[in-house]
Design an enzyme around this catalytic site. Structure first.
Site, PDB file in Angstrom:
ATOM      1  CE1 TYR A  24      -7.204  -1.228  -1.988  1.00  0.00           C
ATOM      2  CE2 TYR A  24      -5.261  -0.292  -3.034  1.00  0.00           C
ATOM      3  CZ  TYR A  24      -5.833  -1.188  -2.148  1.00  0.00           C
ATOM      4  OH  TYR A  24      -5.036  -2.037  -1.417  1.00  0.00           O
ATOM      5  CG  ASP A  47      -5.141   8.016  -2.861  1.00  0.00           C
ATOM      6  OD1 ASP A  47      -3.933   8.102  -3.183  1.00  0.00           O
ATOM      7  OD2 ASP A  47      -5.693   6.932  -2.593  1.00  0.00           O
ATOM      8  CE  LYS A  69      -0.036   2.935  -7.434  1.00  0.00           C
ATOM      9  NZ  LYS A  69       0.312   1.526  -7.297  1.00  0.00           N
TER      10      LYS A  69
END
Length: 442
Positions: free
Chosen positions: A156, A249, A277
Site C-alpha cells: 500500500y 516506501d 509515521k
C-alpha cells in the site's frame, strides 16, 4: 522497570459511551470513521472511541484500558505521550503553529533524517504518507521521462489513484480489488508483481519501460511480510539494469526496523525513499527524498511541481526532532528487540499450549508483526489471503475483552513500543491465553 501505564480500574468492560459516540459519528462520516479500517468492518462490532493514552495503553470513553498494539498504525514507537515529545510540541506551540514560511526546524530535522538515511541527499517534507508516495512517483516519472511504474501485490502506497491497484491495507480488508472512482487511465500505467517473486519482477522490467519500482521493503499492509534472502538485492540490480528508479516506501518501516529503516537492515541503497509515521512523532508529517540529481527536478529548480501549505509544519518538525533524538539513545533498538522477541515467544507458547501451533503463522520483523490464522508460510499477499479472517475476528474480539487491542484486520501489522514493560507483557500473556481458550470453546 517503572511503567508509564495508567492504573487499570478493576471493572467489567462496558461500551455505552463509545456506542453513543459511534452512532453520532455515523451521521457525520462515511461508516462513522475517517479511515476505513477503524470501522472494524472485517472483525465485527463497533469501534471504541479513545479518550486518552499513556505509555503502552489506550483508554476509551467508558474507561476501559487496552494494551495498544496499533500505536496510531506505527508512529508511537516511544509509547503514547513521551514527555520529551510533548514538551517539544508545547514549546513550539507557544511560538506559533504554522507560518507558511521557512523555519530552521525544517533544516534541523532534515539533517537528522540524513544522519539516519544517508541515501536521502535532498528531501521534501509533506503532511502524509499518501502525499509522499504520490509526489515521489511524479518526480520519478519527471526524471526518467517514462510513465509506467511497477508495484507489488498487497503493498500500500497511499490512496492516490495510480497506486490503488492490488493495494492491500484497507482495500484488502474491505475486499475491494481496486477502488471505484479511479479512472482506468490513471491505473493503466501501474503494473504489478507478486512480492518475493523476483523472476516475475525481472520479466516485467525487461519487457517494459518502467520509470520506477516502488515497494514496501517489508510489507506491512497485507500483514507483516519480510523479503526472502536475495529478493531486494536482485530487484535493485534488475531495476538498475532496466533504467528504472528503485523507491523504498519506508513510511512504515522507516525508523522502526532500525535507525535507518529497512535499507539499513538489508544493506540496500534505493534511489528514492518515502518516510512518515514515526518521522512526525505522532503529528502529521512525511517526507520523500533521494539522490540530489533526481530531487533537483522539483520546482522551483525543475519542472516537477509539488507544494503544500502545511509542509514542514513547525509542530510536526518539533515532534519529529524530539522523537529521532530519543531513537538515537544508546541501546534503544536492542531494548525494543528484546521486548518484541518476548512478545513473539509468548504468543507462540500460548498457541502451542492451546493446540493452535500448526494453525497459525506468526511473521515478525523487528517490532512489527502479524499473527496469521493459517499454517503458512506467508511470503506474499497470495499467501496472506489464505489466512482465516473469521477466526482472526473471533481472536480479536476475545483479546479486546482481555484488554488487548490488536489491529482490527487480518491484513494489518501490529506494532510494539518500548513502554511494553513486564507488567504489560504479563497482561498480554493472560489475554492471549484466554483468547485461544475462547477459540477452543466456540
Amino acid at each position: 522497570m517503572k511503567t508509564d501505564a495508567i492504573k487499570k480500574p478493576k471493572k467489567p468492560r462496558t461500551t455505552r459511551r463509545s456506542t453513543a459516540a459511534f452512532q453520532q459519528a455515523s451521521k457525520l462520516f462515511p461508516g462513522g470513521v475517517n479511515s476505513p479500517v477503524r470501522s472494524w468492518k472485517s472483525v465485527g462490532g463497533e469501534p471504541f472511541f479513545v479518550m486518552e493514552a499513556k505509555g503502552a495503553e489506550l483508554i476509551d470513553l467508558d474507561g476501559n484500558h487496552y494494551v495498544d498494539f496499533i500505536g496510531s498504525w506505527g508512529p508511537m514507537i516511544l509509547g503514547h505521550c513521551p514527555s520529551k515529545v510533548v514538551a517539544a510540541v508545547r514549546k513550539q506551540a507557544l511560538k506559533g503553529s504554522s507560518f507558511g514560511a521557512p523555519t530552521e526546524l525544517e533544516s534541523r530535522l532534515a539533517l537528522k533524517v540524513q544522519s539516519f538515511f544517508p541515501s536521502m541527499e535532498k528531501m521534501r517534507f509533506v503532511s502524509s504518507g499518501t502525499e509522499a508516495c504520490m509526489h515521489v512517483l511524479r518526480v520519478a516519472r519527471g526524471f526518467t521521462g517514462r510513465e509506467k511504474i511497477l508495484k507489488f501485490d498487497g503493498c500500500y502506497h497511499g490512496a492516490s489513484d495510480p497506486v490503488l491497484v492490488k493495494a492491500g491495507s484497507g482495500v484488502a480488508t474491505l475486499g475491494l480489488p481496486d477502488s471505484a472512482g479511479v479512472p482506468a487511465a490513471s491505473a493503466s500505467n501501474t503494473l504489478t508483481a507478486e512480492f518475493n517473486n523476483l523472476e516475475q519482477a525481472r520479466a516485467i522490467l525487461s519487457s517494459n519501460e518502467i520509470a520506477a519500482v516502488i515497494l514496501e521493503p517489508v510489507v506491512g499492509n497485507a500483514g507483516a511480510i519480510a523479503p526472502k534472502p536475495g529478493f531486494l538485492e536482485g530487484l535493485a540490480a534488475a531495476a538498475k539494469a532496466a533504467g528504472a528508479l528503485l523507491i523504498f516506501d519506508e513510511v512504515m518501516t522507516g525508523f522502526r526496523l532500525s535507525r535507518g529503516g529497512a535499507q539499513e537492515k538489508y544493506g540496500i541503497k534505493p534511489d528514492l525513499t518515502t518516510l512518515g509515521k514515526i518521522l512526525g512523532g505522532g503529528l502529521p508529517c512525511a517526507a520523500y527524498g533521494g539522490r540530489a540529481e533526481i530531487m533537483d527536478k522539483i520546482a522551483p529548480l525543475g519542472p516537477v511541481y509539488q507544494a503544500g501549505t502545511l509542509s514542514g509544519n513547525p509542530l510536526a518538525m518539533a515532534a519529529g526532532l524530539a522523537t529521532l533524538e530519543a531513537l538515537n539513545e544508546k541501546g534503544f533498538y536492542a531494548s525494543l528487540e528484546k521486548i518484541s522477541a518476548e512478545i513473539e515467544a509468548l504468543i507462540r507458547a500460548e498457541a502451542k499450549s492451546a493446540g493452535w501451533a500448526d494453525r497459525i503463522c506468526l511473521n515478525r520483523t523487528g517490532s512489527m508483526f502479524t499473527l496469521f490464522f493459517c499454517a503458512g508460510p506467508v511470503n506474499s499477499y497470495t499467501d496472506a489471503k489464505l489466512a482465516d479472517a473469521k477466526i482472526y475476528a473471533r481472536f480479536f474480539r476475545a483479546l479486546l475483552e482481555g484488554g488487548v487491542y490488536f489491529p482490527p484486520s487480518q491484513y494489518e501489522a501490529a506494532f510494539i513500543n518500548v513502554k511494553m514493560d513486564r507488567k504489560i507483557i504479563k497482561r498480554v500473556r493472560q489475554a492471549v491465553a484466554a483468547a485461544f481458550a475462547t477459540l477452543n470453546a466456540e
